[in-house]
Design a protein around this motif. Sequence first.
Motif, mmCIF file in Angstrom:
data_model
loop_
_atom_site.group_PDB
_atom_site.id
_atom_site.type_symbol
_atom_site.label_atom_id
_atom_site.label_comp_id
_atom_site.label_asym_id
_atom_site.label_seq_id
_atom_site.Cartn_x
_atom_site.Cartn_y
_atom_site.Cartn_z
ATOM 1 N N ASP B 286 -1.957 30.206 -5.696
ATOM 2 C CA ASP B 286 -2.573 30.071 -6.973
ATOM 3 C C ASP B 286 -2.226 28.495 -7.552
ATOM 4 O O ASP B 286 -2.544 28.484 -8.684
ATOM 5 C CB ASP B 286 -1.809 31.155 -7.966
ATOM 6 N N LEU B 287 -1.665 27.900 -6.829
ATOM 7 C CA LEU B 287 -1.222 26.448 -7.308
ATOM 8 C C LEU B 287 -2.119 25.340 -6.658
ATOM 9 O O LEU B 287 -2.069 25.344 -5.577
ATOM 10 C CB LEU B 287 0.201 26.354 -6.990
ATOM 11 N N PRO B 288 -2.846 24.955 -7.580
ATOM 12 C CA PRO B 288 -3.883 23.877 -6.870
ATOM 13 C C PRO B 288 -3.216 22.655 -6.326
ATOM 14 O O PRO B 288 -1.866 22.413 -6.877
ATOM 15 C CB PRO B 288 -4.736 23.294 -8.129
ATOM 16 N N ILE B 289 -3.755 21.912 -5.405
ATOM 17 C CA ILE B 289 -3.040 20.741 -5.156
ATOM 18 C C ILE B 289 -3.277 19.670 -6.010
ATOM 19 O O ILE B 289 -4.373 19.301 -6.715
ATOM 20 C CB ILE B 289 -4.023 20.361 -3.677
ATOM 21 N N GLU B 290 -1.911 19.067 -6.392
ATOM 22 C CA GLU B 290 -2.096 18.073 -7.706
ATOM 23 C C GLU B 290 -2.189 16.741 -6.925
ATOM 24 O O GLU B 290 -2.129 16.325 -5.824
ATOM 25 C CB GLU B 290 -0.814 18.212 -8.236
ATOM 26 N N GLN B 291 -2.671 15.787 -7.790
ATOM 27 C CA GLN B 291 -3.005 14.350 -7.441
ATOM 28 C C GLN B 291 -1.909 13.640 -8.241
ATOM 29 O O GLN B 291 -0.944 14.335 -9.206
ATOM 30 C CB GLN B 291 -3.989 13.781 -8.144
ATOM 31 N N PRO B 292 -1.244 12.515 -7.669
ATOM 32 C CA PRO B 292 -0.228 11.855 -8.181
ATOM 33 C C PRO B 292 -0.322 11.412 -9.590
ATOM 34 O O PRO B 292 -1.644 11.074 -10.087
ATOM 35 C CB PRO B 292 0.027 10.523 -7.289
ATOM 36 N N TYR B 293 0.795 11.646 -10.347
ATOM 37 C CA TYR B 293 0.549 11.306 -11.990
ATOM 38 C C TYR B 293 0.393 9.670 -12.218
ATOM 39 O O TYR B 293 -0.499 9.332 -13.063
ATOM 40 C CB TYR B 293 1.680 11.477 -12.621
ATOM 41 N N LYS B 294 0.877 8.905 -11.284
ATOM 42 C CA LYS B 294 0.865 7.629 -11.380
ATOM 43 C C LYS B 294 0.511 6.745 -10.231
ATOM 44 O O LYS B 294 1.080 7.393 -8.953
ATOM 45 C CB LYS B 294 1.847 7.069 -12.257
ATOM 46 N N LEU B 295 -0.302 5.890 -10.177
ATOM 47 C CA LEU B 295 -0.351 4.678 -8.943
ATOM 48 C C LEU B 295 0.248 3.632 -9.434
ATOM 49 O O LEU B 295 0.297 3.056 -10.413
ATOM 50 C CB LEU B 295 -1.859 4.755 -8.808
ATOM 51 N N LYS B 296 1.053 2.871 -8.333
ATOM 52 C CA LYS B 296 1.504 1.555 -8.677
ATOM 53 C C LYS B 296 1.201 0.342 -7.823
ATOM 54 O O LYS B 296 0.921 0.518 -6.621
ATOM 55 C CB LYS B 296 3.110 1.744 -8.410
ATOM 56 N N LEU B 297 0.903 -0.821 -8.483
ATOM 57 C CA LEU B 297 0.791 -1.946 -7.735
ATOM 58 C C LEU B 297 2.143 -2.617 -7.783
ATOM 59 O O LEU B 297 2.521 -2.929 -8.786
ATOM 60 C CB LEU B 297 -0.360 -2.689 -8.524
ATOM 61 N N VAL B 298 2.417 -3.096 -6.398
ATOM 62 C CA VAL B 298 3.813 -3.548 -6.273
ATOM 63 C C VAL B 298 3.774 -4.765 -5.550
ATOM 64 O O VAL B 298 2.907 -4.793 -4.297
ATOM 65 C CB VAL B 298 4.763 -2.418 -5.269
ATOM 66 N N ILE B 299 4.316 -5.801 -5.880
ATOM 67 C CA ILE B 299 4.148 -7.007 -5.395
ATOM 68 C C ILE B 299 5.474 -7.562 -4.846
ATOM 69 O O ILE B 299 6.703 -7.488 -5.719
ATOM 70 C CB ILE B 299 3.664 -8.271 -6.321
ATOM 71 N N ASN B 300 5.842 -8.232 -3.407
ATOM 72 C CA ASN B 300 7.027 -8.694 -3.258
ATOM 73 C C ASN B 300 6.801 -10.403 -3.449
ATOM 74 O O ASN B 300 6.023 -10.973 -2.468
ATOM 75 C CB ASN B 300 7.196 -8.424 -1.790
ATOM 76 N N LEU B 301 7.310 -10.827 -4.429
ATOM 77 C CA LEU B 301 6.983 -12.224 -4.536
ATOM 78 C C LEU B 301 7.778 -13.286 -3.523
ATOM 79 O O LEU B 301 7.536 -14.344 -3.168
ATOM 80 C CB LEU B 301 7.447 -12.766 -5.872
ATOM 81 N N LYS B 302 8.918 -12.756 -3.075
ATOM 82 C CA LYS B 302 9.796 -13.409 -2.130
ATOM 83 C C LYS B 302 8.787 -13.647 -0.705
ATOM 84 O O LYS B 302 8.821 -14.556 -0.242
ATOM 85 C CB LYS B 302 10.954 -12.391 -1.621
ATOM 86 N N THR B 303 8.421 -12.367 -0.292
ATOM 87 C CA THR B 303 7.287 -12.612 0.889
ATOM 88 C C THR B 303 6.238 -13.593 0.741
ATOM 89 O O THR B 303 5.998 -14.173 1.503
ATOM 90 C CB THR B 303 6.779 -11.211 0.991
ATOM 91 N N ALA B 304 5.543 -13.527 -0.647
ATOM 92 C CA ALA B 304 4.391 -14.511 -0.806
ATOM 93 C C ALA B 304 5.063 -15.785 -0.687
ATOM 94 O O ALA B 304 4.230 -16.472 -0.114
ATOM 95 C CB ALA B 304 4.112 -14.146 -2.268
ATOM 96 N N ARG B 305 6.284 -16.183 -1.196
ATOM 97 C CA ARG B 305 6.884 -17.326 -1.088
ATOM 98 C C ARG B 305 6.979 -17.802 0.430
ATOM 99 O O ARG B 305 6.469 -18.720 0.896
ATOM 100 C CB ARG B 305 8.142 -17.468 -1.885
ATOM 101 N N VAL B 306 7.343 -16.751 1.314
ATOM 102 C CA VAL B 306 7.679 -16.897 2.554
ATOM 103 C C VAL B 306 6.465 -17.373 3.207
ATOM 104 O O VAL B 306 6.515 -18.073 4.384
ATOM 105 C CB VAL B 306 8.373 -15.800 3.291
ATOM 106 N N ILE B 307 5.367 -16.627 2.874
ATOM 107 C CA ILE B 307 4.237 -16.806 3.837
ATOM 108 C C ILE B 307 3.241 -17.778 3.132
ATOM 109 O O ILE B 307 2.291 -18.175 3.637
ATOM 110 C CB ILE B 307 3.513 -15.470 3.963
ATOM 111 N N GLY B 308 3.691 -18.374 2.141
ATOM 112 C CA GLY B 308 3.061 -19.502 1.348
ATOM 113 C C GLY B 308 2.003 -19.273 0.509
ATOM 114 O O GLY B 308 0.837 -19.810 0.587
ATOM 115 N N LEU B 309 2.103 -18.003 -0.182
ATOM 116 C CA LEU B 309 0.662 -17.289 -0.806
ATOM 117 C C LEU B 309 1.144 -17.447 -2.271
ATOM 118 O O LEU B 309 2.149 -17.008 -2.573
ATOM 119 C CB LEU B 309 0.652 -15.985 -0.191
ATOM 120 N N LYS B 310 0.312 -17.995 -2.952
ATOM 121 C CA LYS B 310 0.487 -17.951 -4.513
ATOM 122 C C LYS B 310 -0.355 -16.605 -4.928
ATOM 123 O O LYS B 310 -1.490 -16.435 -4.778
ATOM 124 C CB LYS B 310 -0.008 -19.217 -5.065
ATOM 125 N N ILE B 311 0.515 -15.990 -5.724
ATOM 126 C CA ILE B 311 0.141 -14.678 -6.105
ATOM 127 C C ILE B 311 -0.834 -14.875 -7.568
ATOM 128 O O ILE B 311 -0.166 -15.364 -8.497
ATOM 129 C CB ILE B 311 1.007 -13.787 -6.544
#
Lengths: 960, 324
Positions: B286-311
Amino acid sequence: VKGMIFKTPSQWVTRGIRRRLLALGLALLALMLFSYTIANTIYSRGRVRIAQSQIQMEVATRVASEIEGFVQGKVTRLRDLASAVSLYDPGVVEQRLLGLLLLKNDAAFTEIAVLDATGKETAKISERKVYLPSDLAERSDTAVFTRSVQGDTYIGPVYTSDRAEPYITVGVPIQLRPRQVIGVLRGEINLKFLWQAVGEIKFGKAGYAYVVDRGGGLIAHKDASLVLSQQDLAHVYGVRKFLESGGAIDRNPAGEGEGLRGEPVLSTFVPVSGLDWAVVLEERAAVALADLKRLERYTLFLLVAGLFIGGGVIVWASDKIARPIRELHRGAEIIAAGNLQHRVAVETHDEIADLGQQFNRMAAELQNSYAALEERVAQRTRDLSVLYEITAAVNQSIELEPILQVVVRKITDIFCSDATRIFLFDHGGNNVELQASFDTRPEFRLGVRSFKRGQGIVGRVAETAEPLVFENTLTDPRYQAYSESRAMRKAGYCFLAAFPIKARERCLGTLLLVGQFPRKFVLDEARLITSVAEQIGVAVENAELFRAVKAKSQELATLMEINKDLNREVLLPRIVYEARHILNVDTSIFRLVEGENLVLLSASEPAQDFSVQPKLSIHEGLTGEVVSQNRVVAVKKLLENNKLSEWQREALGRAGYRSFLGIPMRVADRIIGTLTVFSVEEREFQAEEILLMSAFADQAAIAIENANLFAEVKAKSVELEKANRELVEASRTRSGFMAAMSHELRTPLNVIIGNTELVQDGFFGDVTPKQREALDNVLRYSQILLKLIHNVLAMTRLEAKGMTMDVSTFHLEEIIGQVQTYAEHLNYNNKVELRWQVEKNLPPLTTDALKLEEILQNLLGNAFKFTPRGGIEVGVRDLPAEGRIEFRVSDTGIGIEADVLDRIFEEFYQHKEAHTGTYSGVGLGLSIVKKYLDLMGGDIRVESQPQEGSTFTITLPYTV
Amino acid sequence: MKALRGLFAGLLLAVLIPSPGQGQKVTRIEALVSNNQFLPAIEGFRKRMAELGYKEGGSIEYNVHNAVGNSAALNMMAVKIVESKPDVIVTSSTTATEPIAKATAGTAIPVVFLSAGNPLKFVHSYSSSGNNLTGISTSSIDLTGKRMELLLELVPGAKKVITLHNPTGANYKANLAATREAGKQLGVDLVEINVNSRDELVRAARARLFTREVGDGIVLAPDGIINSGVDEIMPYINREELPSIAVNSEFVKAGALATYASDYFDLGEQGAALVHKVLSGMKPTDLPIEQPYKLKLVINLKTARVIGLKIPRAILLRASEVFE
């Protein structure tokens, strides 16, 4: 009826007063308390309802406001976004970024679309989906565009996504300045966040809220599953109120009805402004009104307590009032229990006290009446005691004389008379005669012992059946008139009372009481004496009846006894003896019909000068008439009868006989003789006497017949016994002979067999094939002969000595092995196919092994004998359920006809062709088998079809 | 005298207050995860359960089972858990839920999955499971397109995207279909690399299959085997300066460049509400399958720097979480 309590009227009255007082008091008290409780409950309910409705309205209004705020907040955000978007050209990256930021910052938004003034999408971003420029489409015909492009805010109906979540579409105009719409901003808002907001709303103890739309659909509820199940809630009380309100406020806040979960709730709705939605609040009635219930319980407790306390007071008061009445009641009970001296003490100084005094007076009068009544009862008891004593005396015996002796003595004692006498009618009923007398003074004993009917006072009372009482014979003029002899007065008696002795309206005699002195004779005494006289009458009648019954039973006993005697020598004298005594006559004679004559068989005590003729013709005299006319002849005046010859008359006259009775003796309508009796006293034979005599004559005739038959049977028995003895002797001789002969035959036969075998074995030199063949024939026929002799010997032994068993425990394999050897021997020429079906692991048997072997050999021998070709099958199997072993010998031989199947076990019975020589034998084999099986607890059955074969099946118990 | 009074009061309390073992029923919840990455879901779940009034050591008892990427161990644990007949079973991930769904089929043991990329593998529909399961869809597979879109936003002009797949994985087919659909929609070529085990994954990394020569970026798939090796392969990927999009924020924390997904801790909290309903007497069906309340965009700036990518700034503005 056991267990029931019967109350006197006074009990009912007393208890009724108290009960009425109690009932009235309690009813008034209950009415008062119930009225108060009901009023209080109604008032409290009203107050609680008002409080509940205030709370619910307050909460619902707040929630509605929050929801409105939530949606308006989203609209405002969208409007803000529209303002920001309006600064950029349609479709530029910034528009998209602004949309994405809204999605990030407000999780309720899941999709944003920017439409230009023509309805074409210039940007579309989604939380979940990837939209490329190619996905932008024309949306000018959508409601969100057509409404929003007018400058209005559009809020669409609630819809459900493919992931079963509620959404609304909101549209706002994008304006450069007021009334200059350059596009439309569309946002999809997930109402799941509204669920959370609504779900957190709680009030009261278990109150909750939910939101419904104008269609009765659930928009938000703390339980998302209810929302997603998309139920139609139009039937729910709160929702129904909203749908029926037409957008107005709830007119019946906190009303009671069916809730969302089907249970009674208090429910209130408040419309959400501008959204066509309503917030519905519910709280389970049981919880919401719990305080009210508690209050009601408390009130109920107070009600009950009030009833108890008030009831106690009423009980006390009613008891105070009812106590003097109870005292009167108790007094009545004590008096009713027999204590008439009891008086009640009521000192209330009122009407009840007066009633008590009257009650005491009444009790005193009752006491006096009771004493008088007791005296009467005592008198009556004495009378009954007298009557009982007399009755007891009367019933003690059925012999009249001792009864009357006891009775007169008791009457004298009880009635204090000086003498008591009982007179009874004689046999002829003409005189009353003294039967019993008791005198306290023997010197005054009355001399007169008999009165004629109507004579004197005694005779007069006996005749009229009316009592006569003379209290003083000296002064009573009636005495002068009635008494003839004045004997009483002369004897010195002044008092005289004569009462009739009656039974069933028939006067039997007179009871006379006399006294020396005059006395008063009261009515009760007269009544009692009359009852006593009736009891005497009963005794007299009983005695007469007893005498009659006794006489009758003696007669019947004689009739019955005569029939039991079978010995003629005893029977004949007895018949004449009994005949004489039955009628109390002087002589009886019994004659038997033999042809035309009547032959004298027996006579009892004839007169001295009377010579009984040994033979009479049936055509002669009165006795002859009995036979010739087949009837009873009764003659009162014998000597005057003209059927007598002179010499008979003379002889009878000389003997003194005056009356004659002749009875025919019949057996099944056949006259076998006569029974005649003679009486010296002239008498007329009564019908009953003739009937009795006839019955006796019939019984005597049967007895004579029986005696004759018995004598005949006895003679036959002697003859049979003799013949039987001779037969037994002959049988024994035959058995002895057979045994001796068989033995004598067997000995030389064994010598023949032994020597033949020696010759065959070459003991006496070589044997040629032809000689061997001849020797085989000799041996085979010798064996058959030996078997025949053996059977004869066995049978003769059985007959001569009976059977014995040699019981042992053995395994069947041994016996079957022997029998198989025997069978192979019989089948020396393999003329038949021999098959064996013997089960494995047969249990051991405890029985006579040799007899079993012999049984099987006999059955096999028969099978071979009567099976010229074909096959023989021997089967042995275990029948564990019955605890028996079954042996079966089947052949395909000549079979047995059905009509002789039950004879084959008889001795010397042989197949019809046996006599032709085809099947040799003496007919003893199966007879021996049957006898052995009977002895061993076995049984045998045979099934056979002529020309098809026979099957002999025997079973034997594991243990004999 | 005081001592006596105290003793008496103590005895009275001992008689009147029942011990937890005597009167109160302890609810036993068995939790099964296929990998460490799902443990935050269990943490979030326990935290929210405590907030709802279920105190550990009091009315509730948890036994958490972690198969650490071993599918055989996972199946065995699932069987053992079901045999112990707990009050509720809690899982996280499709991989962990599948054996539990199979083992509880036909029983009444309620199962709540805190996250499942593809719940339709074991429930009838989103509105009703039709069986003893309920839970939350991570939308992980649904978001495959969004993650690839994110990669293209981070690496404008990317033409070739490396995608990792586990043909034996529970979501393999759904993943593959979603990935190909996204690639087609966004106009990029896919370099599909299949690995059947963690070892294969690591070997592929060592064999330099994840380099800029092979693709312009890499999109990881929501798969138990791949997830189990993310920690180990990230250094190789970053060394190759290959932009990587993970399936959850845990991997971003571990070195991946970015992700767009639901947060497991948040899902655990959301799932606690479902378990609370189950323990209140509601049936999972009787309990419906729920969707997530929230979706998140997560960035790792350290990795961006390591791989030389400007966000791009526009992306940073949208990010819910940024690791520096």
